[in-house]
Design a protein around this motif. Structure first.
Motif, mmCIF file in Angstrom:
data_model
loop_
_atom_site.group_PDB
_atom_site.id
_atom_site.type_symbol
_atom_site.label_atom_id
_atom_site.label_comp_id
_atom_site.label_asym_id
_atom_site.label_seq_id
_atom_site.Cartn_x
_atom_site.Cartn_y
_atom_site.Cartn_z
ATOM 1 N N UNK A 131 -8.462 -8.928 -7.726
ATOM 2 C CA UNK A 131 -7.463 -9.023 -8.789
ATOM 3 C C UNK A 131 -7.890 -10.065 -9.809
ATOM 4 N N UNK A 132 -8.458 -11.157 -9.314
ATOM 5 C CA UNK A 132 -8.898 -12.219 -10.219
ATOM 6 C C UNK A 132 -9.936 -11.706 -11.205
ATOM 7 N N UNK A 133 -10.876 -10.891 -10.730
ATOM 8 C CA UNK A 133 -11.894 -10.342 -11.622
ATOM 9 C C UNK A 133 -11.253 -9.470 -12.696
ATOM 10 N N UNK A 134 -10.289 -8.640 -12.288
ATOM 11 C CA UNK A 134 -9.613 -7.770 -13.254
ATOM 12 C C UNK A 134 -8.959 -8.605 -14.349
ATOM 13 N N UNK A 135 -8.225 -9.638 -13.962
ATOM 14 C CA UNK A 135 -7.482 -10.440 -14.933
ATOM 15 C C UNK A 135 -8.425 -11.252 -15.816
ATOM 16 N N UNK A 136 -9.505 -11.759 -15.229
ATOM 17 C CA UNK A 136 -10.460 -12.523 -16.029
ATOM 18 C C UNK A 136 -11.121 -11.645 -17.091
ATOM 19 N N UNK A 137 -11.425 -10.395 -16.729
ATOM 20 C CA UNK A 137 -12.084 -9.491 -17.671
ATOM 21 C C UNK A 137 -11.101 -8.827 -18.625
ATOM 22 N N UNK A 138 -9.841 -8.718 -18.190
ATOM 23 C CA UNK A 138 -8.829 -8.003 -18.983
ATOM 24 C C UNK A 138 -7.548 -8.831 -19.045
ATOM 25 N N UNK A 139 -7.541 -9.916 -19.790
ATOM 26 C CA UNK A 139 -6.356 -10.789 -19.798
ATOM 27 C C UNK A 139 -5.117 -10.157 -20.420
ATOM 28 N N UNK A 140 -5.286 -9.162 -21.289
ATOM 29 C CA UNK A 140 -4.128 -8.531 -21.934
ATOM 30 C C UNK A 140 -3.683 -7.341 -21.080
ATOM 31 N N UNK A 141 -2.918 -7.650 -20.045
ATOM 32 C CA UNK A 141 -2.577 -6.626 -19.067
ATOM 33 C C UNK A 141 -1.085 -6.637 -18.745
ATOM 34 N N UNK A 142 -0.661 -5.561 -18.077
ATOM 35 C CA UNK A 142 0.700 -5.423 -17.578
ATOM 36 C C UNK A 142 0.634 -5.207 -16.067
ATOM 37 N N UNK A 143 1.584 -5.794 -15.363
ATOM 38 C CA UNK A 143 1.671 -5.662 -13.908
ATOM 39 C C UNK A 143 2.940 -4.878 -13.589
ATOM 40 N N UNK A 144 2.763 -3.694 -12.993
ATOM 41 C CA UNK A 144 3.870 -2.792 -12.678
ATOM 42 C C UNK A 144 4.028 -2.654 -11.169
ATOM 43 N N UNK A 145 5.262 -2.428 -10.744
ATOM 44 C CA UNK A 145 5.529 -2.228 -9.316
ATOM 45 C C UNK A 145 6.469 -1.049 -9.116
ATOM 46 N N UNK A 146 6.107 -0.164 -8.203
ATOM 47 C CA UNK A 146 6.983 0.937 -7.814
ATOM 48 C C UNK A 146 8.132 0.365 -6.984
ATOM 49 N N UNK A 147 9.363 0.728 -7.337
ATOM 50 C CA UNK A 147 10.529 0.183 -6.645
ATOM 51 C C UNK A 147 10.655 0.725 -5.218
ATOM 52 N N UNK A 148 10.104 1.898 -4.974
ATOM 53 C CA UNK A 148 10.116 2.481 -3.634
ATOM 54 C C UNK A 148 8.916 1.931 -2.870
ATOM 55 N N UNK A 149 9.162 0.965 -1.980
ATOM 56 C CA UNK A 149 8.060 0.287 -1.314
ATOM 57 C C UNK A 149 7.256 1.225 -0.418
ATOM 58 N N UNK A 150 7.918 2.181 0.238
ATOM 59 C CA UNK A 150 7.181 3.104 1.095
ATOM 60 C C UNK A 150 6.248 3.976 0.263
ATOM 61 N N UNK A 151 6.741 4.436 -0.887
ATOM 62 C CA UNK A 151 5.905 5.244 -1.773
ATOM 63 C C UNK A 151 4.702 4.439 -2.255
ATOM 64 N N UNK A 152 4.928 3.181 -2.606
ATOM 65 C CA UNK A 152 3.836 2.331 -3.084
ATOM 66 C C UNK A 152 2.785 2.133 -1.995
ATOM 67 N N UNK A 153 3.233 1.904 -0.764
ATOM 68 C CA UNK A 153 2.284 1.715 0.331
ATOM 69 C C UNK A 153 1.531 3.010 0.636
ATOM 70 N N UNK A 154 2.214 4.143 0.498
ATOM 71 C CA UNK A 154 1.535 5.426 0.698
ATOM 72 C C UNK A 154 0.463 5.649 -0.370
ATOM 73 N N UNK A 155 0.768 5.246 -1.602
ATOM 74 C CA UNK A 155 -0.226 5.354 -2.678
ATOM 75 C C UNK A 155 -1.428 4.476 -2.368
#
Length: 252
Positions: free
Chosen positions: A135-159
């Motif tokens: 994650x650190x590499x992503x943010x260092x290379x791409x500082x202009x970013x958005x962080x999104x989270x799926x509200x359905x935790x089971x769905x997110x873990x399945x993804x």
């Protein structure tokens, strides 16, 4: 974390910042004004910055272990984002900028799916084209970013689980000399085809489509990072962080 590590106030055209150096092992401090880097400094507990245009001020603390803490002061309000504790499986990172700023921010971007608190799965143009990165590499290379989270935790873990399976399939194919998906933006291969092409935002789309049975809406032939950014208006997702200059110029 208790009290805030960084606090700040705005008076007229001056921003005053205080950093709690007593409790935290800060190695150095980076300061940005309106997206432009002011400089990198040795740890200092208090400083003042002229800001006549009222631009966002970002203070990045880099700790001894390499982790970072980011604070953004905007119009007298503090927005904090502490990277080391705020990632969960299935979270989505989407950036509007590119490594080396070519093309300029807002025209292509990059994206990835979070595997755990430190790692992401991403598709890139370099080998291996489907890989695990930090994650650190992503943010260092791409500082202009958005962080999104799926509200359905089971769905997110399945993804996330599908991301692991896809990574394993890809690397097994490389080791065995089999054909593997190649990085390609061709419109001739359908979005739901996981075997014949891949690109960064398609990887995220596939993880949610096959892993979580969630169809992320696509408006044109490619599912771009710009399409991922529209999830901030999707009730199934929430925005945990958005850089003040995060913006796409084109609807792709």
């Amino acid at each position: 974390m208790g009290r805030s590590i960084v606090t700040g106030t705005t008076t007229n055209d001056t921003v005053s910042v205080h950093i709690d150096l007593f409790r935290y092992p800060v190695r150095y401090v980076k300061v940005y004004l309106g997206g432009e880097e002011v400089g990198t400094f040795h740890p200092i507990s208090d400083f003042h910055l002229r800001n006549p245009k009222g631009l966002p001020v970002k203070v990045v603390l880099v700790f001894s272990d390499g982790d970072k803490h980011e604070t953004i002061l905007m119009g007298g309000r503090i927005q904090r984002y502490f990277n080391r504790v705020d990632y969960q499986p299935g979270d989505i990172l989407v950036a509007c900028d590119n490594f080396g700023d070519f093309p300029p921010p807002g025209y292509m971007g990059h994206s990835a799916i979070v595997l755990d608190q430190r790692s992401i799965a991403e598709a890139t143009t370099s080998m291996p084209q489907i890989r695990v990165a930090t994650i650190r590499e992503f943010i260092d290379l791409h500082p202009k970013y958005m962080h999104l989270r799926c509200k359905n935790r089971q769905a997110a873990e399945n993804a996330r689980d599908f991301a692991y399976e896809y990574l394993q399939m890809y690397h097994d194919g490389l080791q065995n000399g089999d054909e593997v998906p190649e990085f390609s933006l061709t419109p001739l291969i359908s979005l739901d085809d996981p075997y014949n092409s891949i690109y960064c935002s398609k990887l995220v789309w596939l993880c949610y489509y096959y892993g979580a049975n969630i169809n992320l809406e696509n408006d044109y032939f490619l599912y771009s990072p710009e399409d991922l950014s529209t999830l901030e208006n999707d009730d199934r997702f929430e925005v945990l962080y958005k850089h003040p200059e995060f913006d796409f110029k084109l609807n792709s």
